[in-house]
Design a protein around this motif. Structure first.
Motif, mmCIF file in Angstrom:
data_model
loop_
_atom_site.group_PDB
_atom_site.id
_atom_site.type_symbol
_atom_site.label_atom_id
_atom_site.label_comp_id
_atom_site.label_asym_id
_atom_site.label_seq_id
_atom_site.Cartn_x
_atom_site.Cartn_y
_atom_site.Cartn_z
ATOM 1 N N GLY A 24 0.824 -1.200 0.000
ATOM 2 C CA GLY A 24 0.000 0.000 0.000
ATOM 3 C C GLY A 24 0.851 1.239 0.000
ATOM 4 O O GLY A 24 2.077 1.161 -0.069
ATOM 5 N N PRO A 25 0.228 2.405 0.077
ATOM 6 C CA PRO A 25 1.005 3.644 0.127
ATOM 7 C C PRO A 25 1.965 3.640 1.304
ATOM 8 O O PRO A 25 1.677 3.057 2.353
ATOM 9 C CB PRO A 25 -0.066 4.721 0.280
ATOM 10 N N PRO A 26 3.123 4.276 1.162
ATOM 11 C CA PRO A 26 4.142 4.230 2.211
ATOM 12 C C PRO A 26 3.741 4.999 3.464
ATOM 13 O O PRO A 26 2.986 5.959 3.419
ATOM 14 C CB PRO A 26 5.355 4.891 1.540
ATOM 15 N N ASP A 27 4.274 4.533 4.610
ATOM 16 C CA ASP A 27 4.169 5.223 5.901
ATOM 17 C C ASP A 27 2.733 5.484 6.338
ATOM 18 O O ASP A 27 2.459 6.439 7.074
ATOM 19 C CB ASP A 27 4.930 6.556 5.863
ATOM 20 N N GLY A 28 1.803 4.636 5.910
ATOM 21 C CA GLY A 28 0.423 4.772 6.354
ATOM 22 C C GLY A 28 -0.362 5.891 5.709
ATOM 23 O O GLY A 28 -1.497 6.177 6.113
ATOM 24 N N VAL A 29 0.195 6.540 4.716
ATOM 25 C CA VAL A 29 -0.528 7.583 3.983
ATOM 26 C C VAL A 29 -1.679 6.938 3.213
ATOM 27 O O VAL A 29 -1.529 5.861 2.622
ATOM 28 C CB VAL A 29 0.417 8.321 3.027
ATOM 29 N N ILE A 43 -2.885 11.852 6.082
ATOM 30 C CA ILE A 43 -1.532 11.663 6.584
ATOM 31 C C ILE A 43 -1.607 11.347 8.072
ATOM 32 O O ILE A 43 -2.292 12.060 8.820
ATOM 33 C CB ILE A 43 -0.683 12.922 6.326
ATOM 34 N N PRO A 44 -0.932 10.285 8.532
ATOM 35 C CA PRO A 44 -1.020 9.901 9.947
ATOM 36 C C PRO A 44 -0.517 10.989 10.887
ATOM 37 O O PRO A 44 0.260 11.867 10.504
ATOM 38 C CB PRO A 44 -0.121 8.655 10.025
ATOM 39 N N GLY A 45 -0.943 10.915 12.139
ATOM 40 C CA GLY A 45 -0.469 11.842 13.152
ATOM 41 C C GLY A 45 0.923 11.524 13.640
ATOM 42 O O GLY A 45 1.559 12.349 14.304
ATOM 43 N N SER A 46 1.413 10.340 13.320
ATOM 44 C CA SER A 46 2.766 9.956 13.717
ATOM 45 C C SER A 46 3.791 10.566 12.776
ATOM 46 O O SER A 46 3.444 11.164 11.756
ATOM 47 C CB SER A 46 2.895 8.434 13.707
ATOM 48 N N ALA A 47 5.058 10.397 13.111
ATOM 49 C CA ALA A 47 6.128 10.925 12.276
ATOM 50 C C ALA A 47 6.360 10.014 11.066
ATOM 51 O O ALA A 47 6.117 8.810 11.132
ATOM 52 C CB ALA A 47 7.417 11.042 13.082
ATOM 53 N N PRO A 48 6.842 10.567 9.949
ATOM 54 C CA PRO A 48 7.187 9.728 8.802
ATOM 55 C C PRO A 48 8.361 8.812 9.133
ATOM 56 O O PRO A 48 9.137 9.066 10.056
ATOM 57 C CB PRO A 48 7.566 10.747 7.723
ATOM 58 N N GLY A 49 8.479 7.724 8.366
ATOM 59 C CA GLY A 49 9.474 6.698 8.665
ATOM 60 C C GLY A 49 10.906 7.092 8.373
ATOM 61 O O GLY A 49 11.832 6.455 8.860
ATOM 62 N N GLY A 50 11.107 8.109 7.546
ATOM 63 C CA GLY A 50 12.463 8.565 7.270
ATOM 64 C C GLY A 50 13.107 7.950 6.049
ATOM 65 O O GLY A 50 14.260 8.259 5.732
ATOM 66 N N LYS A 51 12.381 7.073 5.343
ATOM 67 C CA LYS A 51 12.909 6.482 4.117
ATOM 68 C C LYS A 51 12.022 6.875 2.935
ATOM 69 O O LYS A 51 10.822 7.120 3.092
ATOM 70 C CB LYS A 51 12.957 4.953 4.228
ATOM 71 N N LEU A 52 12.626 6.905 1.770
ATOM 72 C CA LEU A 52 11.869 7.204 0.562
ATOM 73 C C LEU A 52 10.916 6.065 0.261
ATOM 74 O O LEU A 52 11.309 4.894 0.207
ATOM 75 C CB LEU A 52 12.824 7.399 -0.616
#
Length: 304
Positions: A24-29, A43-52
């Protein structure tokens, strides 16, 4: 030749990167809505994962995006930093698509567009290292720690080999440059005094709709100084078609006036006197003096 460099969406140095995309879309988007219409992005309330992360949500048809292409796409772009996220750019606000010179974008966007086809939709979560880096981009309120979320709907792909397409017109006027009608035009400036007024002639008459002021025009052009036949402008030499909003003073006046009203697909010869070009200041970086007349060949490839 541009009067001044217009703002190009995220146009920075290119780099080749590898992205990971799961089921699915990356990082829960989350992305909802039909391709071709403005997407709803969660866009989730958490921080992005830091990877492309790149995910093709819908596969298009036709030629894949490749080196030397100009990509027309509608898009939305967000900044994302922990629980904070904000819409920072959208082609839907202007009512016209953006033009992305593939290979000359921030690395994450280059990776997102690689291999896409017209009609496709792709989402990308781009960490700072594959975006604007630690310096961010103040004009879009992007900080050095902000990730970017982009959803792009690819409309069309224009290769460097794109050119005018239509019916050649006779060139019978003495004292004007001669222009070839092949895929890559050449221009021969005569040994004569240039016209004193702006002169526009159709070399190839296209079959598309006439260009309107404030449209985005995809074009190739060749520009030479009449005095010494020096080439100072070549979009093909830059390696991809270019784009501009016509009638918005992004180009010199004579260039703008020559394109508005011409059918898409046309090739146009334009002789630009100083008062419709760079005027009394000239353009020293290009070798253009205050008294120089300029000659252009413009291929009008598309308009939006």
């Amino acid at each position: 030749m541009r009067r001044a460099a217009p703002w190009v969406v995220l146009a920075l140095l290119a780099s080749c990167v590898v992205a990971c995309s799961g089921g699915g879309p990356p990082d829960g988007v989350k992305v909802a809505g039909a391709v071709g219409r403005q997407p709803a992005v969660t866009i989730p309330g958490s921080a992005p994962g830091g990877k492309l992360g790149v995910k093709t949500l819908h596969s298009g048809k036709g030629a894949k995006v490749a080196a030397g292409d100009l990509v027309a796409a509608n898009y939305v772009g967000y900044r994302w930093n922990g629980g904070d996220h904000k819409l920072i750019a959208s082609s839907y606000d202007s009512g016209r698509p953006a033009m992305f010179p593939y290979g000359h974008l921030v690395p994450g966007l280059n990776r997102a567009l690689a291999g896409q086809r017209p009609g496709g939709r792709v989402v990308a979560v781009i960490p700072p290292g594959q975006g604007y880096g630690s310096q961010g981009y103040a004009a879009l309120q992007i900080g050095g720690n902000d990730s970017l979320v982009f959803v792009l709907d690819v409309l069309a792909v224009y290769p460097n080999g794109a050119s005018a397409h239509g019916t050649p017109e006779q060139q019978t006027e003495a004292g004007l440059p001669r222009v070839t009608t092949g895929a890559v035009p050449s221009m021969t400036i005569p040994s004569a005094r240039p016209p004193a007024k702006l002169t526009v002639r159709t070399i190839v008459r296209g079959t598309g709709r006439p260009v309107e002021a404030k449209q985005v025009v995809v074009y190739h052009d060749l520009g030479q100084i009449w005095r010494d036949r020096k080439t100072f402008e070549s979009s093909r030499g830059r390696g991809h078609p270019d784009s501009v909003v016509v009638g918005a003073r992004q180009m010199i006046d004579g260039w703008d006036r020559a394109v508005v009203g011409k059918p898409v697909g046309s090739r146009v010869l334009v002789v630009v006197p100083p008062n419709a070009g760079y005027g009394a200041k000239g353009h020293s970086a290009s070798g253009i003096t205050r008294s120089d007349t300029l000659a252009f060949v413009i291929d009008i490839i598309a308009a939006y």
